[in-house]
Design a protein around this motif. Structure first.
Motif, PDB file in Angstrom:
ATOM      1  N   LYS A   1       0.843  -1.188   0.000  1.00 36.74           N
ATOM      2  CA  LYS A   1       0.000   0.000   0.000  1.00 36.74           C
ATOM      3  C   LYS A   1       0.883   1.244   0.000  1.00 36.74           C
ATOM      4  N   PRO A   2       0.290   2.422  -0.279  1.00 33.46           N
ATOM      5  CA  PRO A   2       1.057   3.665  -0.135  1.00 33.46           C
ATOM      6  C   PRO A   2       1.608   3.796   1.275  1.00 33.46           C
ATOM      7  N   LEU A   3       2.830   4.296   1.381  1.00 39.05           N
ATOM      8  CA  LEU A   3       3.495   4.390   2.679  1.00 39.05           C
ATOM      9  C   LEU A   3       2.668   5.188   3.681  1.00 39.05           C
ATOM     10  N   GLU A   4       1.945   6.216   3.219  1.00 38.87           N
ATOM     11  CA  GLU A   4       1.169   7.054   4.128  1.00 38.87           C
ATOM     12  C   GLU A   4       0.083   6.268   4.844  1.00 38.87           C
ATOM     13  N   GLU A   5      -0.361   5.155   4.277  1.00 35.42           N
ATOM     14  CA  GLU A   5      -1.405   4.359   4.918  1.00 35.42           C
ATOM     15  C   GLU A   5      -0.862   3.576   6.109  1.00 35.42           C
ATOM     16  N   PHE A   6       0.450   3.447   6.220  1.00 40.91           N
ATOM     17  CA  PHE A   6       1.057   2.753   7.354  1.00 40.91           C
ATOM     18  C   PHE A   6       1.310   3.697   8.533  1.00 40.91           C
ATOM     19  N   ARG A   7       1.243   5.022   8.287  1.00 36.89           N
ATOM     20  CA  ARG A   7       1.593   5.977   9.336  1.00 36.89           C
ATOM     21  C   ARG A   7       0.458   6.124  10.335  1.00 36.89           C
ATOM     22  N   VAL A   8       0.786   6.057  11.639  1.00 34.45           N
ATOM     23  CA  VAL A   8      -0.151   6.301  12.733  1.00 34.45           C
ATOM     24  C   VAL A   8       0.535   7.225  13.724  1.00 34.45           C
ATOM     25  N   GLU A   9      -0.183   7.580  14.784  1.00 35.75           N
ATOM     26  CA  GLU A   9       0.372   8.517  15.764  1.00 35.75           C
ATOM     27  C   GLU A   9       1.698   8.037  16.340  1.00 35.75           C
ATOM     28  N   SER A  10       1.776   6.713  16.613  1.00 37.31           N
ATOM     29  CA  SER A  10       2.955   6.193  17.289  1.00 37.31           C
ATOM     30  C   SER A  10       4.082   5.806  16.336  1.00 37.31           C
ATOM     31  N   GLY A  11       3.863   5.913  15.044  1.00 34.65           N
ATOM     32  CA  GLY A  11       4.901   5.559  14.091  1.00 34.65           C
ATOM     33  C   GLY A  11       4.325   4.905  12.857  1.00 34.65           C
ATOM     34  N   TYR A  12       4.411   3.562  12.799  1.00 35.45           N
ATOM     35  CA  TYR A  12       3.910   2.821  11.653  1.00 35.45           C
ATOM     36  C   TYR A  12       3.117   1.611  12.120  1.00 35.45           C
ATOM     37  N   GLU A  13       2.006   1.358  11.428  1.00 35.32           N
ATOM     38  CA  GLU A  13       1.182   0.195  11.728  1.00 35.32           C
ATOM     39  C   GLU A  13       0.553  -0.289  10.431  1.00 35.32           C
ATOM     40  N   CYS A  14       0.527  -1.618  10.243  1.00 33.65           N
ATOM     41  CA  CYS A  14      -0.033  -2.171   9.015  1.00 33.65           C
ATOM     42  C   CYS A  14      -1.548  -1.997   8.999  1.00 33.65           C
ATOM     43  N   PRO A  15      -2.117  -1.395   7.958  1.00 34.71           N
ATOM     44  CA  PRO A  15      -3.571  -1.206   7.891  1.00 34.71           C
ATOM     45  C   PRO A  15      -4.337  -2.495   7.637  1.00 34.71           C
TER      46      PRO A  15
ATOM     47  N   CYS B   1      -3.137  -6.020   8.754  1.00 36.49           N
ATOM     48  CA  CYS B   1      -3.064  -6.942   9.893  1.00 36.49           C
ATOM     49  C   CYS B   1      -3.009  -6.211  11.227  1.00 36.49           C
ATOM     50  N   HIS B   2      -2.880  -4.861  11.196  1.00 31.36           N
ATOM     51  CA  HIS B   2      -2.913  -4.004  12.384  1.00 31.36           C
ATOM     52  C   HIS B   2      -1.765  -4.272  13.363  1.00 31.36           C
ATOM     53  N   LEU B   3      -0.680  -4.856  12.871  1.00 26.11           N
ATOM     54  CA  LEU B   3       0.491  -5.060  13.718  1.00 26.11           C
ATOM     55  C   LEU B   3       1.381  -3.828  13.659  1.00 26.11           C
ATOM     56  N   ASP B   4       1.991  -3.492  14.804  1.00 22.81           N
ATOM     57  CA  ASP B   4       2.967  -2.412  14.801  1.00 22.81           C
ATOM     58  C   ASP B   4       4.132  -2.825  13.905  1.00 22.81           C
ATOM     59  N   CYS B   5       4.606  -1.892  13.120  1.00 21.12           N
ATOM     60  CA  CYS B   5       5.736  -2.238  12.259  1.00 21.12           C
ATOM     61  C   CYS B   5       6.645  -1.020  12.137  1.00 21.12           C
ATOM     62  N   SER B   6       7.907  -1.255  12.387  1.00 17.86           N
ATOM     63  CA  SER B   6       8.894  -0.194  12.222  1.00 17.86           C
ATOM     64  C   SER B   6       9.246  -0.084  10.745  1.00 17.86           C
ATOM     65  N   THR B   7      10.038   0.911  10.422  1.00 12.17           N
ATOM     66  CA  THR B   7      10.448   1.059   9.020  1.00 12.17           C
ATOM     67  C   THR B   7      11.295  -0.121   8.577  1.00 12.17           C
ATOM     68  N   ASP B   8      11.897  -0.860   9.538  1.00 12.01           N
ATOM     69  CA  ASP B   8      12.708  -2.014   9.162  1.00 12.01           C
ATOM     70  C   ASP B   8      11.859  -3.145   8.601  1.00 12.01           C
ATOM     71  N   SER B   9      10.571  -3.219   9.028  1.00 11.95           N
ATOM     72  CA  SER B   9       9.701  -4.289   8.533  1.00 11.95           C
ATOM     73  C   SER B   9       8.941  -3.871   7.290  1.00 11.95           C
ATOM     74  N   LEU B  10       9.186  -2.646   6.824  1.00 15.45           N
ATOM     75  CA  LEU B  10       8.576  -2.155   5.595  1.00 15.45           C
ATOM     76  C   LEU B  10       9.650  -2.035   4.524  1.00 15.45           C
TER      77      LEU B  10
ATOM     78  N   ILE C   1      -8.911   5.835  14.909  1.00 14.82           N
ATOM     79  CA  ILE C   1      -9.948   5.077  14.207  1.00 14.82           C
ATOM     80  C   ILE C   1     -10.557   5.919  13.099  1.00 14.82           C
ATOM     81  N   GLU C   2     -10.797   7.189  13.375  1.00 18.28           N
ATOM     82  CA  GLU C   2     -11.368   8.074  12.361  1.00 18.28           C
ATOM     83  C   GLU C   2     -10.441   8.220  11.166  1.00 18.28           C
ATOM     84  N   ARG C   3      -9.129   8.249  11.415  1.00 18.16           N
ATOM     85  CA  ARG C   3      -8.183   8.369  10.301  1.00 18.16           C
ATOM     86  C   ARG C   3      -8.244   7.132   9.407  1.00 18.16           C
ATOM     87  N   ARG C   4      -8.404   5.974  10.038  1.00 18.25           N
ATOM     88  CA  ARG C   4      -8.505   4.755   9.224  1.00 18.25           C
ATOM     89  C   ARG C   4      -9.772   4.775   8.374  1.00 18.25           C
TER      90      ARG C   4
END
Length: 467
Positions: free
Chosen positions: A36-50, A52-61, A351-354
């Protein structure tokens, strides 16, 4: 910006004409394979997969490049700039001459093309009105012999209406003797807001089955009677036990077909005796199931299954609604709970951002919730806030899983390039001519596509003219 010469600019946005275009960087989540576009992975705390909803750092992307995908800063539309460039170069609207009435001496040869320059707005407007009349008359002529669905819809006094996004709420784990106050409080939010919800009911728990004389069964029947358009009751497994390790845990996935068929049959019989009607929607516990589950559900006359979007992505390679063997799969998009060990919720804004991303992409959005987790008023307010945020957006259609499946499979709900078309059983006098044009253009487009080539600018101009 893309794989072109740096001084070559992207074409203007095909939706709004803006030149404020920027490239989209595409990323892949290595864990679940979401691309997906990288912006869809961005959340308040960093990055999260839209997905599977798992936290993911830039290393896992991992970046998969930019290609020619771009985004409009003004209206948010995403599109392939290479395709748009081709469209710009081909902005002449073409008609097959033998599809038009004969004028002059009638020396028209099959295969000749009549081209209209982009300029000449007066003539173009006149031709647009003619096109509208031509399409409508074509539909009338062909309706009797080739469009029985349109005949049925016409008799039902309805109209096509276009929506930007479809939203479904799915409330899991309805069961007797467990946090009745929380269940009723969550239900009351949906009643007050007038928003439909699918309730996933567990038919057997702790060696005790639902009984029609139980307080819970009476409560569910009362809800259905008082608010028939708001509450759908779905089968949520049989015992909600984790019986296998299939995809990190499942009640059904990995079991033999015979065992799955038995559990679904017994659960269906139990829930039907409780609520007084046979369920048609199945929600697998732990959001996981397999092809044997699908086979058993089809045998039991279910029409739709709703598991996890992360799971369908891994098992089927799909995150949007899809069909197998006559069964519709409608994956959920998002949960309220962020941490199941502490019952911590995602923030309302997260949730609203998603939802906003799904709305921007004109997608189906399914919000999963579990009533036992709504343990205080602040969490109920989060639910209300999310619903009100969704209502604040133009063109949002709320549905249950079952009503979505029913309309989808009957052809009364269609995914189109610019959102969703839904056949609404309502007074036609309340539907605008613009709404009807949307329906006409999509419904009979295939019938005239072989003779008339109509571009999106033509449709937009047509709607402007009739308004």
């Amino acid at each position: 910006m893309t794989n072109r010469d740096s001084d070559e600019r992207s074409p203007p946005c095909p939706a709004c004409g803006s030149s404020q275009i920027s490239p989209l960087e595409i990323a892949e989540h290595k864990r679940c394979g979401a691309v997906k576009p990288l912006e869809e992975f961005r959340v308040e705390s960093g990055y999260e997969c839209p997905d599977c909803h798992l936290d993911c750092s830039t290393d896992s992307l991992s970046s998969v490049g930019r290609g020619s995908l771009v985004s409009c800063a003004d209206c948010g539309k995403r599109y392939d700039s290479d395709v748009a460039s081709d469209d710009v170069r081909d902005r002449e609207t073409s008609f097959s001459r033998d599809s038009l009435p004969s004028f002059g001496n009638g020396n028209t040869r099959t295969g000749d093309r009549l081209t209209l320059p982009v300029g000449g707005r007066v003539f173009r407007k006149a031709l647009t009105v003619f096109l509208m009349l031509f399409i409508i008359s074509s539909a009338v002529v062909t309706a009797v012999g080739t469009a029985p669905l349109l005949e049925d819809q016409a008799e039902s006094s309805g109209d096509w209406k276009q929506y930007q996004s479809v939203v479904i709420f799915r409330n899991d784990d309805i069961q007797p003797y467990y946090r009745r106050a929380e269940m009723e409080a969550v239900d009351e939010v949906f009643v007050e807001e007038g928003v439909p919800v699918t309730q996933g009911v567990i038919p057997r728990n702790d060696n005790e089955s639902l009984d029609p004389n139980q307080q819970l069964c009476q409560y569910l029947r009362d809800r259905a009677t008082a608010h028939p358009d708001l509450f759908e009751f779905a089968l949520h497994g049989y015992t909600h036990e984790e019986l296998t390790s299939f995809h990190s845990g499942s009640e059904f996935g990995g079991l033999a077909y015979e065992k799955q068929h038995h559990r679904i049959s017994e659960g269906t019989r139990t829930l039907e005796s409780c609520i007084g009607e046979r369920p048609r929607t199945f929600i697998p516990p732990l959001d996981t199931y397999d092809n044997n589950t699908v086979r058993a559900l089809v045998e039991a006359n279910y029409t739709v299954v709703s598991g996890g979007g992360w799971f369908t992505n891994q098992y089927y390679g799909e995150t949007r609604p899809f069909e197998t063997n006559g069964l519709l799969h409608v994956p959920n998009s998002q949960s309220f709970v962020k941490n199941w060990s502490t019952n911590e919720f995602y923030s309302e804004r997260a949730i609203e951002r998603r939802f906003d991303r799904a709305y921007q992409n004109q997608s189906l959005y399914m919000q999963m919730l579990h009533y036992p987790t709504f343990t205080d008023e602040s969490k109920l307010e989060t639910l209300r806030g999310v619903i009100e945020h969704m209502k604040s957006k133009e063109g949002v259609r709320f549905m249950t899983v079952g009503s979505f499946a029913e309309k989808y499979q009957s052809g009364e709900l269609k995914r189109v390039d610019d959102g969703w078309l839904v056949w609404e059983e309502s007074d036609s006098s309340t539907t605008t001519l613009s709404d009807r044009v949307d329906g006409w253009m999509h419904e009979i487009g295939e019938k005239v596509s072989s003779t008339v080539r109509v571009t999106e600018p033509d449709v937009r101009l047509l709607k402007q003219e009739v308004n």
